[in-house]
Write a protein that holds these residues in place. Structure first.
Motif, PDB file in Angstrom:
ATOM      1  N   GLN A 215       0.831  -1.206   0.000  1.00 59.51           N
ATOM      2  CA  GLN A 215       0.000   0.000   0.000  1.00 59.51           C
ATOM      3  C   GLN A 215       0.867   1.258   0.000  1.00 59.51           C
ATOM      4  OE1 GLN A 215      -3.343   0.516  -0.255  1.00 59.51           O
ATOM      5  NE2 GLN A 215      -2.895   2.715  -0.202  1.00 59.51           N
ATOM      6  N   ILE A 216       1.907   1.272   0.814  1.00 61.27           N
ATOM      7  CA  ILE A 216       2.815   2.422   0.852  1.00 61.27           C
ATOM      8  C   ILE A 216       3.515   2.591  -0.489  1.00 61.27           C
ATOM      9  CG2 ILE A 216       4.981   3.257   1.859  1.00 61.27           C
ATOM     10  CD1 ILE A 216       4.036   2.087   4.535  1.00 61.27           C
ATOM     11  N   GLU A 217       3.946   1.498  -1.088  1.00 64.51           N
ATOM     12  CA  GLU A 217       4.590   1.560  -2.399  1.00 64.51           C
ATOM     13  C   GLU A 217       3.636   2.138  -3.440  1.00 64.51           C
ATOM     14  OE1 GLU A 217       7.499  -1.495  -4.691  1.00 64.51           O
ATOM     15  OE2 GLU A 217       5.477  -2.241  -4.321  1.00 64.51           O
ATOM     16  N   HIS A 218       2.373   1.743  -3.385  1.00 66.51           N
ATOM     17  CA  HIS A 218       1.345   2.265  -4.298  1.00 66.51           C
ATOM     18  C   HIS A 218       1.181   3.768  -4.126  1.00 66.51           C
ATOM     19  CE1 HIS A 218      -2.892   3.351  -5.208  1.00 66.51           C
ATOM     20  NE2 HIS A 218      -2.707   2.598  -6.263  1.00 66.51           N
ATOM     21  N   ASP A 219       1.098   4.224  -2.869  1.00 63.66           N
ATOM     22  CA  ASP A 219       0.925   5.656  -2.601  1.00 63.66           C
ATOM     23  C   ASP A 219       2.153   6.457  -3.038  1.00 63.66           C
ATOM     24  OD1 ASP A 219      -1.603   5.244  -1.576  1.00 63.66           O
ATOM     25  OD2 ASP A 219      -0.961   5.245   0.516  1.00 63.66           O
ATOM     26  N   LEU A 220       3.352   5.919  -2.805  1.00 62.60           N
ATOM     27  CA  LEU A 220       4.571   6.620  -3.209  1.00 62.60           C
ATOM     28  C   LEU A 220       4.658   6.747  -4.726  1.00 62.60           C
ATOM     29  CD1 LEU A 220       7.176   5.049  -0.743  1.00 62.60           C
ATOM     30  CD2 LEU A 220       6.404   7.429  -0.766  1.00 62.60           C
ATOM     31  N   GLN A 221       4.272   5.706  -5.440  1.00 66.46           N
ATOM     32  CA  GLN A 221       4.296   5.770  -6.898  1.00 66.46           C
ATOM     33  C   GLN A 221       3.275   6.774  -7.420  1.00 66.46           C
ATOM     34  OE1 GLN A 221       3.823   1.754  -8.327  1.00 66.46           O
ATOM     35  NE2 GLN A 221       5.869   1.125  -7.690  1.00 66.46           N
ATOM     36  N   THR A 222       2.119   6.851  -6.763  1.00 67.55           N
ATOM     37  CA  THR A 222       1.107   7.833  -7.162  1.00 67.55           C
ATOM     38  C   THR A 222       1.622   9.246  -6.957  1.00 67.55           C
ATOM     39  OG1 THR A 222      -0.664   6.278  -6.564  1.00 67.55           O
ATOM     40  CG2 THR A 222      -1.268   8.599  -6.803  1.00 67.55           C
ATOM     41  N   MET A 223       2.299   9.484  -5.832  1.00 68.72           N
ATOM     42  CA  MET A 223       2.863  10.808  -5.573  1.00 68.72           C
ATOM     43  C   MET A 223       3.971  11.143  -6.570  1.00 68.72           C
ATOM     44  SD  MET A 223       2.991  10.951  -1.388  1.00 68.72           S
ATOM     45  CE  MET A 223       3.764  12.563  -1.392  1.00 68.72           C
ATOM     46  N   ALA A 224       4.780  10.147  -6.915  1.00 66.02           N
ATOM     47  CA  ALA A 224       5.847  10.393  -7.886  1.00 66.02           C
ATOM     48  C   ALA A 224       5.278  10.776  -9.241  1.00 66.02           C
ATOM     49  CB  ALA A 224       6.725   9.155  -8.009  1.00 66.02           C
ATOM     50  N   LEU A 225       4.107  10.230  -9.563  1.00 65.59           N
ATOM     51  CA  LEU A 225       3.489  10.512 -10.847  1.00 65.59           C
ATOM     52  C   LEU A 225       2.731  11.833 -10.838  1.00 65.59           C
ATOM     53  CD1 LEU A 225       2.745   9.574 -13.707  1.00 65.59           C
ATOM     54  CD2 LEU A 225       0.801   8.350 -12.711  1.00 65.59           C
ATOM     55  N   LEU A 226       1.978  12.103  -9.762  1.00 62.05           N
ATOM     56  CA  LEU A 226       1.081  13.258  -9.724  1.00 62.05           C
ATOM     57  C   LEU A 226       1.633  14.435  -8.940  1.00 62.05           C
ATOM     58  CD1 LEU A 226      -2.307  11.380  -9.140  1.00 62.05           C
ATOM     59  CD2 LEU A 226      -1.260  12.078 -11.310  1.00 62.05           C
ATOM     60  N   GLY A 227       2.711  14.234  -8.200  1.00 62.69           N
ATOM     61  CA  GLY A 227       3.269  15.310  -7.400  1.00 62.69           C
ATOM     62  C   GLY A 227       2.866  15.192  -5.941  1.00 62.69           C
ATOM     63  N   PRO A 228       3.423  16.038  -5.063  1.00 61.28           N
ATOM     64  CA  PRO A 228       3.133  15.985  -3.627  1.00 61.28           C
ATOM     65  C   PRO A 228       1.645  16.085  -3.343  1.00 61.28           C
ATOM     66  CG  PRO A 228       4.972  17.462  -4.073  1.00 61.28           C
ATOM     67  CD  PRO A 228       4.394  17.102  -5.408  1.00 61.28           C
ATOM     68  N   ASP A 229       1.188  15.294  -2.385  1.00 60.04           N
ATOM     69  CA  ASP A 229      -0.227  15.256  -2.023  1.00 60.04           C
ATOM     70  C   ASP A 229      -0.324  15.041  -0.522  1.00 60.04           C
ATOM     71  OD1 ASP A 229      -2.870  14.289  -1.409  1.00 60.04           O
ATOM     72  OD2 ASP A 229      -3.173  13.934  -3.546  1.00 60.04           O
ATOM     73  N   PRO A 230      -0.827  16.028   0.234  1.00 67.47           N
ATOM     74  CA  PRO A 230      -0.914  15.884   1.693  1.00 67.47           C
ATOM     75  C   PRO A 230      -1.737  14.681   2.120  1.00 67.47           C
ATOM     76  CG  PRO A 230      -1.283  18.166   1.034  1.00 67.47           C
ATOM     77  CD  PRO A 230      -1.272  17.364  -0.226  1.00 67.47           C
TER      78      PRO A 230
END
Length: 709
Positions: free
Chosen positions: A584-599
């Protein structure tokens, strides 16, 4: 129904010929106890004991260390080691006044503030942090003058088979990619007391051999129950001529790694240097059936369960013989200095195996990108010879403008030809465009497969692997300690065979009392010959579920189906929850890497990290004196989780190995798994004997150069 859609591709010829030939590289900067470069006094790494258990589809690695302070004043210990592949750090324990105290997960900035405050107050404290994708850094205070301290850390990671070969890596070589860190710290890598490495391989499938390519002195033995044990001590790792075996150590190690036996305490130790990865291979017996394995955990019948589902397919994937274009995109930045000659030899061997209808071109990158060849070149002997002569004149220097190199490779493709890009790099994109989103957008501009060799530890795998996955290619992590020939044989069968295309995976609950959700798995649109497909998820209730894998092989629709039961309770494998949390953490980190910082995503990562007790880039593991946890309002949830896991581990150890296969009565696949010999799931790969001989010659040459250096 839970549906996971994918695009699948047909894999092609000889990318692995280069990717794996270049894996025998010069020694990297090692891990160890860190000391500021301007500080004259340093601590000693007295003991380093590693205990590994491979069982039920995952690996538990536990490391016990003793730090010694030979000086009069108190000192801080900081130990750094590379982040292992898909590793979730689950335990950090520090012995305070003779009693073990377990770390709890705290938000990173808060944990650092508390750690520094406890130090200033003179209280014992410890901190484990993740330096992005590069290293785990563990600090403890104080190591009293003329005294020792003991720590322990544990991490969990998946254990996958590939073409019937299992691989475990204990990373000890720092990748040398963090120049700022290397400039500030010096690392002490010598173990002055006891070193031991113990691995217990417990699988429900037959294993016919185990091997440590760079550590032939390791003791290996097979138990009556079919499991394997590997044991190494100081003398098995000691380098340099004239060192004799300390036989008293052979029976002195302790099984659980929690302290020295009397034999260890009195033995004369041979100091060893932790500067070489330990790689263990195990080979599954041939002609094993394809299978589906389920590892669940559900303590409360009315609560939420967690599962790991592993598909080991047996599909008829035929060899591919058509001609194509190959673009070699090669890293020549400064960190490749010890590897550039090997890189040239690897390209030579790869080009020698291209077919008569193939073409190639070679692109280098450092601060920018340039082409060594002048357009696509046919694979005639004269043209290959000229290209190799030019290649051998290239020197390593400068930064790493990975984007420029990759873009140049994509720009030169011929749209009328089937093409593939072979990317070889050991570093981090630190010049030009570095955002993950830009790389993903770049690779999606053209329909081309990317095959990536990730050389050494601490490379930017959060960038390189998703980028490679998105293209429909595959990535290979390569250590100096890998078996070059064996790894080549394994990977070659992927790029010379068909692959499943347009895949969908449907997991449907047939029983109304069962609900499945929160599926997480690697976002790769390709599955190659010999690869496993692993997914994690949650379930509620219990009952029968159906699983359907469908897609196309060379345009022909195919599907595979089975059904199995999710249990009402299952308490054997509580560690599965941490693996889901990591996914789950890996999924969230990849999403942030793609879309940019997200609080919101950052909050999700922090919450998941706390709930499942695993380290992340936004959290740390903090140790304070036992009474201080309550005073600081830190819940000791990880302590409770560890107690549950340790009880389960003790129970598993006392019982025979258990099968996790769930499709025995209704097999999902008719064929056997693809094997290392070329059997199962289709024909063997083309030209394997020639590739084997070529790589054997290369490996021999590299070994001779090292001996003569």
């Amino acid at each position: 129904m839970v549906r996971i859609s994918r695009d699948w591709c047909v894999a092609t010829s000889l990318a692995a010929g280069l990717c794996l030939s270049v894996s025998a590289v010069a020694p990297a900067n090692a891990v160890g106890l860190l000391t500021p470069s301007d500080q004259s006094q340093s601590l000693d790494l007295l003991d380093h004991k590693v205990s590994v258990v491979v069982e039920d589809g995952y690996v538990m690695t536990t490391v016990n260390q003793t730090f010694s302070n030979p000086h009069a004043g108190d000192m801080e210990a900081t130990y750094s080691f590379p982040v292992p592949h898909k590793a979730a750090v689950s335990e950090f324990t520090y012995w305070i006044d003779g009693k073990p105290v377990t770390a709890e997960v705290v938000e990173k900035e808060k944990a650092r503030r508390i750690y520094e405050s406890e130090k200033q107050a003179g209280r014992n404290t410890g901190l484990a942090e993740q330096d992005d994708y590069k290293t785990f850094d563990i600090s403890v205070w104080p190591v009293r003058g003329n005294d020792d301290v003991d720590i322990r850390f544990t991490y969990i990671q998946p254990a996958k088979l590939d073409t019937g070969i299992g691989r475990y890596l204990y990373p000890l070589e720092e990748g040398g990619v963090d120049e700022e860190k290397l400039a500030f710290w010096t690392a002490k890598q010598t173990v002055t007391g006891t070193f031991s490495f113990d691995l217990h391989l417990r699988t429900d499938y037959p294993v016919e051999a185990v091997r440590l390519p760079k550590h032939p002195g390791a003791q290996t033995s097979q138990e009556q129950d079919g499991s394997w044990r590997i044991h190494m001590t100081n003398t098995d790792l000691a380098d340099g001529p004239g060192r004799e075996a300390d036989l008293s150590l052979q029976n002195a190690h302790t099984a659980d790694g929690n302290g020295l036996s009397e034999g260890e305490a009195t033995a004369i130790q041979t100091p060893v240097t932790l500067d070489q990865d330990i790689v263990v291979y195990w080979r599954q017996a041939q002609d094993q059936p394809a299978r589906v394995d389920l590892v669940p955990y559900k303590a409360d019948p009315s609560g939420r369960g967690t599962f790991m589902l592993t598909l080991t397919p047996g599909m008829d994937l035929q060899p591919i013989t058509e001609g194509r274009d190959w673009v070699f995109v090669l890293d020549r930045s400064g960190s490749m200095g010890g590897k550039i000659a090997t890189l040239g030899e690897g390209v030579a061997k790869a080009l020698g195996k291209l077919g008569p209808e193939d073409r190639f071109r070679i692109i280098f990158f450092n601060d920018g990108a340039s082409e060594l060849t002048n357009g696509f070149i046919p694979t005639s002997p004269d043209m290959v010879k000229q290209a190799l002569n030019d290649l051998r004149s290239v020197h390593a220097e400068g930064g790493t403008n990975l984007y420029a190199g990759l873009k140049r490779g994509l720009d030169v493709l011929d749209s009328d030809r089937t093409s593939a890009i072979v990317l070889v790099t050991d570093g981090v994109a630190n010049v030009g465009i570095t955002e993950t989103r830009k790389f993903l957008e770049l690779t999606q501009q053209k329909d081309v497969r990317l095959f990536t060799a990730i050389m050494g530890n601490s490379a930017n795998t959060p960038l390189l692997r998703p980028m490679t996955d998105a293209s429909g290619g595959f990535a290979v992590s390569v250590s100096n300690s890998d078996d070059i020939v064996g790894t080549l044989l394994q990977a070659t069968s992927k790029v010379t065979h068909e692959a499943l295309h347009g895949l969908t995976l449907d997991l449907t609950q047939k029983d109304g009392s069962l609900r499945v959700n929160d599926i997480r798995r690697r976002n790769n649109p390709s599955l190659y010959r010999g690869e496993q497909l692993v997914l994690y998820g949650h379930y509620w209730g219990n009952g029968e579920a159906s699983l359907k894998l469908s897609g196309e092989i060379s345009g022909t629709p195919v599907s595979y189906e089975t059904s199995f039961t999710f249990p009402e309770t299952a308490e054997r494998n509580p560690e599965i929850e941490r693996l889901w949390g990591y996914a789950q953490i890996e999924h969230d980190l990849q999403t942030m890497a793609l879309l940019g910082p997200d609080p919101d995503l950052k909050t999700s990562i922090v919450d998941t990290s706390k709930e499942y007790g695993i380290l992340s880039p936004y959290t740390s593991m903090l140790i304070v004196q036992e009474a201080r946890f309550e005073e600081l309002a830190i819940d000791q949830t990880n302590k409770k989780r560890l107690a549950t896991e340790q009880a389960a581990q003790k129970d598993r150890k006392a019982k025979p190995v258990r099968s996790t296969r769930v499709d025995t009565t209704k097999p999902m696949f008719k064929g056997n798994q693809p094997s290392h010999s070329g059997g199962g799931g289709g024909s063997g790969s083309l030209g394997i004997l020639g590739l084997f001989l070529a790589l054997s010659a290369l490996t021999f040459g590299l070994n001779m150069r090292r001996r003569n250096a």
